[in-house]
Design an enzyme around this catalytic site. Structure first.
Site, PDB file in Angstrom:
ATOM      1  N   GLU A  31      -8.510   0.492  -3.171  1.00 34.28           N
ATOM      2  CA  GLU A  31      -9.379   0.512  -1.990  1.00 34.28           C
ATOM      3  C   GLU A  31     -10.304   1.720  -2.087  1.00 34.28           C
ATOM      4  O   GLU A  31      -9.826   2.847  -2.299  1.00 34.28           O
ATOM      5  CB  GLU A  31      -8.553   0.631  -0.708  1.00 34.28           C
ATOM      6  CG  GLU A  31      -7.647  -0.555  -0.459  1.00 34.28           C
ATOM      7  CD  GLU A  31      -6.738  -0.347   0.744  1.00 34.28           C
ATOM      8  OE1 GLU A  31      -6.046  -1.304   1.114  1.00 34.28           O
ATOM      9  OE2 GLU A  31      -6.705   0.771   1.287  1.00 34.28           O
ATOM     10  N   HIS A  70      -3.525  -4.522   7.737  1.00 34.22           N
ATOM     11  CA  HIS A  70      -3.643  -3.366   8.631  1.00 34.22           C
ATOM     12  C   HIS A  70      -2.756  -3.540   9.859  1.00 34.22           C
ATOM     13  O   HIS A  70      -2.916  -4.490  10.607  1.00 34.22           O
ATOM     14  CB  HIS A  70      -5.072  -3.071   9.096  1.00 34.22           C
ATOM     15  CG  HIS A  70      -5.271  -1.588   9.318  1.00 34.22           C
ATOM     16  ND1 HIS A  70      -4.854  -0.968  10.452  1.00 34.22           N
ATOM     17  CD2 HIS A  70      -5.778  -0.635   8.501  1.00 34.22           C
ATOM     18  CE1 HIS A  70      -5.117   0.329  10.342  1.00 34.22           C
ATOM     19  NE2 HIS A  70      -5.681   0.561   9.163  1.00 34.22           N
ATOM     20  N   GLU A  98     -11.040  -9.305   3.068  1.00 35.10           N
ATOM     21  CA  GLU A  98      -9.743  -8.958   3.666  1.00 35.10           C
ATOM     22  C   GLU A  98     -10.001  -8.783   5.158  1.00 35.10           C
ATOM     23  O   GLU A  98     -10.809  -7.941   5.560  1.00 35.10           O
ATOM     24  CB  GLU A  98      -9.171  -7.678   3.059  1.00 35.10           C
ATOM     25  CG  GLU A  98      -7.831  -7.318   3.710  1.00 35.10           C
ATOM     26  CD  GLU A  98      -7.027  -6.272   2.946  1.00 35.10           C
ATOM     27  OE1 GLU A  98      -7.120  -6.223   1.699  1.00 35.10           O
ATOM     28  OE2 GLU A  98      -6.305  -5.515   3.609  1.00 35.10           O
ATOM     29  N   THR A 101      -8.173   3.494   8.406  1.00 36.22           N
ATOM     30  CA  THR A 101      -9.405   2.712   8.322  1.00 36.22           C
ATOM     31  C   THR A 101      -9.577   1.939   9.628  1.00 36.22           C
ATOM     32  O   THR A 101      -8.935   0.922   9.845  1.00 36.22           O
ATOM     33  CB  THR A 101      -9.328   1.764   7.104  1.00 36.22           C
ATOM     34  OG1 THR A 101      -8.846   2.518   6.000  1.00 36.22           O
ATOM     35  CG2 THR A 101     -10.694   1.192   6.778  1.00 36.22           C
ATOM     36  N   ARG A 156      -7.138  12.673   0.851  1.00 37.34           N
ATOM     37  CA  ARG A 156      -6.081  13.171   1.741  1.00 37.34           C
ATOM     38  C   ARG A 156      -4.690  12.686   1.339  1.00 37.34           C
ATOM     39  O   ARG A 156      -3.713  13.316   1.667  1.00 37.34           O
ATOM     40  CB  ARG A 156      -6.371  12.800   3.197  1.00 37.34           C
ATOM     41  CG  ARG A 156      -6.216  11.348   3.517  1.00 37.34           C
ATOM     42  CD  ARG A 156      -6.346  11.107   5.003  1.00 37.34           C
ATOM     43  NE  ARG A 156      -7.694  11.315   5.483  1.00 37.34           N
ATOM     44  CZ  ARG A 156      -8.180  10.745   6.598  1.00 37.34           C
ATOM     45  NH1 ARG A 156      -7.399   9.976   7.321  1.00 37.34           N
ATOM     46  NH2 ARG A 156      -9.408  10.949   6.979  1.00 37.34           N
ATOM     47  N   ASN A 201       0.854  -1.184   0.000  1.00 35.93           N
ATOM     48  CA  ASN A 201       0.000   0.000   0.000  1.00 35.93           C
ATOM     49  C   ASN A 201       0.903   1.251   0.000  1.00 35.93           C
ATOM     50  O   ASN A 201       1.684   1.450   0.929  1.00 35.93           O
ATOM     51  CB  ASN A 201      -0.891  -0.047   1.250  1.00 35.93           C
ATOM     52  CG  ASN A 201      -1.831   1.132   1.286  1.00 35.93           C
ATOM     53  OD1 ASN A 201      -1.415   2.254   1.081  1.00 35.93           O
ATOM     54  ND2 ASN A 201      -3.092   0.880   1.562  1.00 35.93           N
ATOM     55  N   ARG A 252      -9.348   7.981  -1.103  1.00 33.43           N
ATOM     56  CA  ARG A 252     -10.316   8.372  -0.063  1.00 33.43           C
ATOM     57  C   ARG A 252     -11.221   9.471  -0.576  1.00 33.43           C
ATOM     58  O   ARG A 252     -10.825  10.263  -1.443  1.00 33.43           O
ATOM     59  CB  ARG A 252      -9.583   8.840   1.194  1.00 33.43           C
ATOM     60  CG  ARG A 252      -8.834   7.728   1.916  1.00 33.43           C
ATOM     61  CD  ARG A 252      -8.326   8.223   3.259  1.00 33.43           C
ATOM     62  NE  ARG A 252      -9.401   8.412   4.197  1.00 33.43           N
ATOM     63  CZ  ARG A 252      -9.654   7.600   5.232  1.00 33.43           C
ATOM     64  NH1 ARG A 252      -8.902   6.552   5.456  1.00 33.43           N
ATOM     65  NH2 ARG A 252     -10.656   7.851   6.032  1.00 33.43           N
ATOM     66  N   HIS A 279      -5.493   3.601  -1.721  1.00 33.21           N
ATOM     67  CA  HIS A 279      -6.828   3.943  -1.250  1.00 33.21           C
ATOM     68  C   HIS A 279      -7.172   5.342  -1.750  1.00 33.21           C
ATOM     69  O   HIS A 279      -6.530   6.312  -1.360  1.00 33.21           O
ATOM     70  CB  HIS A 279      -6.801   3.902   0.292  1.00 33.21           C
ATOM     71  CG  HIS A 279      -8.117   4.106   0.944  1.00 33.21           C
ATOM     72  ND1 HIS A 279      -8.290   3.969   2.304  1.00 33.21           N
ATOM     73  CD2 HIS A 279      -9.332   4.434   0.455  1.00 33.21           C
ATOM     74  CE1 HIS A 279      -9.554   4.192   2.621  1.00 33.21           C
ATOM     75  NE2 HIS A 279     -10.202   4.500   1.510  1.00 33.21           N
ATOM     76  N   HIS A 328       1.039   6.258   1.745  1.00 35.22           N
ATOM     77  CA  HIS A 328       1.793   7.230   2.543  1.00 35.22           C
ATOM     78  C   HIS A 328       2.997   7.833   1.825  1.00 35.22           C
ATOM     79  O   HIS A 328       3.603   8.770   2.332  1.00 35.22           O
ATOM     80  CB  HIS A 328       2.133   6.636   3.912  1.00 35.22           C
ATOM     81  CG  HIS A 328       0.868   6.393   4.691  1.00 35.22           C
ATOM     82  ND1 HIS A 328      -0.018   7.409   4.959  1.00 35.22           N
ATOM     83  CD2 HIS A 328       0.310   5.266   5.176  1.00 35.22           C
ATOM     84  CE1 HIS A 328      -1.060   6.917   5.610  1.00 35.22           C
ATOM     85  NE2 HIS A 328      -0.886   5.615   5.742  1.00 35.22           N
TER      86      HIS A 328
HETATM   87  N1  PXP Z   1      -5.748  -3.089   3.917  1.00 40.24           N
HETATM   88  C1  PXP Z   1      -6.701  -2.118   3.957  1.00 40.24           C
HETATM   89  C2  PXP Z   1      -8.063  -2.469   3.458  1.00 40.24           C
HETATM   90  C3  PXP Z   1      -6.412  -0.827   4.428  1.00 40.24           C
HETATM   91  O1  PXP Z   1      -7.371   0.110   4.457  1.00 40.24           O
HETATM   92  C4  PXP Z   1      -5.091  -0.545   4.829  1.00 40.24           C
HETATM   93  C5  PXP Z   1      -4.727   0.831   5.304  1.00 40.24           C
HETATM   94  O2  PXP Z   1      -4.982   1.750   4.326  1.00 40.24           O
HETATM   95  C6  PXP Z   1      -4.132  -1.565   4.744  1.00 40.24           C
HETATM   96  C7  PXP Z   1      -4.496  -2.831   4.309  1.00 40.24           C
HETATM   97  C8  PXP Z   1      -2.690  -1.342   5.108  1.00 40.24           C
HETATM   98  O3  PXP Z   1      -2.578  -1.018   6.456  1.00 40.24           O
HETATM   99  P1  PXP Z   1      -1.187  -0.475   7.013  1.00 40.24           P
HETATM  100  O4  PXP Z   1      -0.929   0.813   6.293  1.00 40.24           O
HETATM  101  O5  PXP Z   1      -1.454  -0.296   8.475  1.00 40.24           O
HETATM  102  O6  PXP Z   1      -0.166  -1.512   6.708  1.00 40.24           O
END
Ligand code: PXP
Length: 246
Positions: A75, A195, A156, A106, A54, A9, A50, A48, A12
């Site tokens: 996402e 997550h 998931e 999330t 953001r 992901n 959003r 994602h 960031h």
């Molecule tokens: N899976 C989903 C559905 C998420 O919303 C997120 C966070 O955006 C992640 C995985 C990844 O989480 P993390 O950034 O905490 O590794």
């Protein structure tokens, strides 16, 4: 055991970029980040979009879709606007997530039980256009069953509570995840998880044989500050392989 895929992901990277410049062409470059993650052993790229934009911007979605050949997992919240964007972009996969404007991340899973027919309608429209749809849910029996009823190909499992818990309570959260993974698998759904996963907590999750995909972001983007993203991803891949005895 089936192969465990790793989706990175990259939200960031956009968070850091947007701190200076909300422009898809500005640094740090998301596309370069995606390429570095793939070089480190990622199987796919997750981001994602959003509702408040953001981090990832609409222009990022277009650019990443145009240039990344690996599977993209988009996402989105289960809204008309986001569904239409997904139908236009046609990523390999969509993960439906809940969204509250004021949340930091999330914070919980989608309430599929409450989402009922409206949610199932979105799942079906996306699936009909060839997109693999997953629902981001808490490891809860009612949610697993509702996800199956909605027609989603995958779930998931939200590992956030597991990641935050310690000691006996972390063991309990792990048991909930193991149980939910088994139930979903028995119902014929693909099982993913994500997550809050880090080098320190990924092993028991990667060892759950029913899970075939992990999506990991925040920790690895942070780790990349010290080692570079390719090495950070490679480190995660090694831990996953070890847990899976690959
Ligand atoms: N899976 C989903 C559905 C998420 O919303 C997120 C966070 O955006 C992640 C995985 C990844 O989480 P993390 O950034 O905490 O590794």
């Amino acid at each position: 055991m089936p192969k465990l895929r790793l989706g990175i992901n990259i939200d960031h990277i956009a968070t850091v970029r947007n701190a200076r410049n909300r422009d898809s062409a500005a640094a740090p470059d998301l596309l370069r980040g995606a390429q570095a993650a793939l070089k480190g052993g990622a199987d796919g790229i997750t981001f994602h979009l959003r509702e408040d934009r953001r981090h990832v911007l609409d222009a990022d979605v277009k650019r990443l879709r145009a240039h990344i050949k690996a599977p993209i997992n988009l996402e989105i919240a289960a809204t008309e606007e986001m569904k239409n964007i997904a139908l236009f972009v046609r990523p390999h996969a969509v993960c439906l997530v809940p969204e509250r404007r004021k949340e930091v991340t999330t914070e919980g899973g989608v309430n599929v039980v409450k989402g009922g027919k409206k949610l199932a309608g979105i799942v079906n429209q996306l699936a009909a256009s060839g997109i693999r749809v997953s629902l981001f849910i808490n490891p809860d029996a009612a949610q697993v069953l509702a996800a199956w009823t909605s027609g989603a190909a995958a779930i998931e499992l939200h590992t956030g509570a597991y990641a935050l818990a310690r000691g006996a309570s972390q063991k309990r959260e792990l048991k909930r995840l193991q149980w939910a993974a088994r139930q979903a698998h028995k119902l014929g759904m693909e099982v993913h998880a994500g997550h809050g996963l880090t080098y320190d907590n990924v092993t028991p999750i990667a060892a759950i044989s029913e899970i075939v995909e992990l999506n990991i972001g925040h920790f690895l983007i942070g780790e990349a500050l010290f080692t570079g993203l390719t090495a950070a991803v490679r480190g995660m891949r090694q831990r996953m392989n070890k847990a899976r005895k690959v």
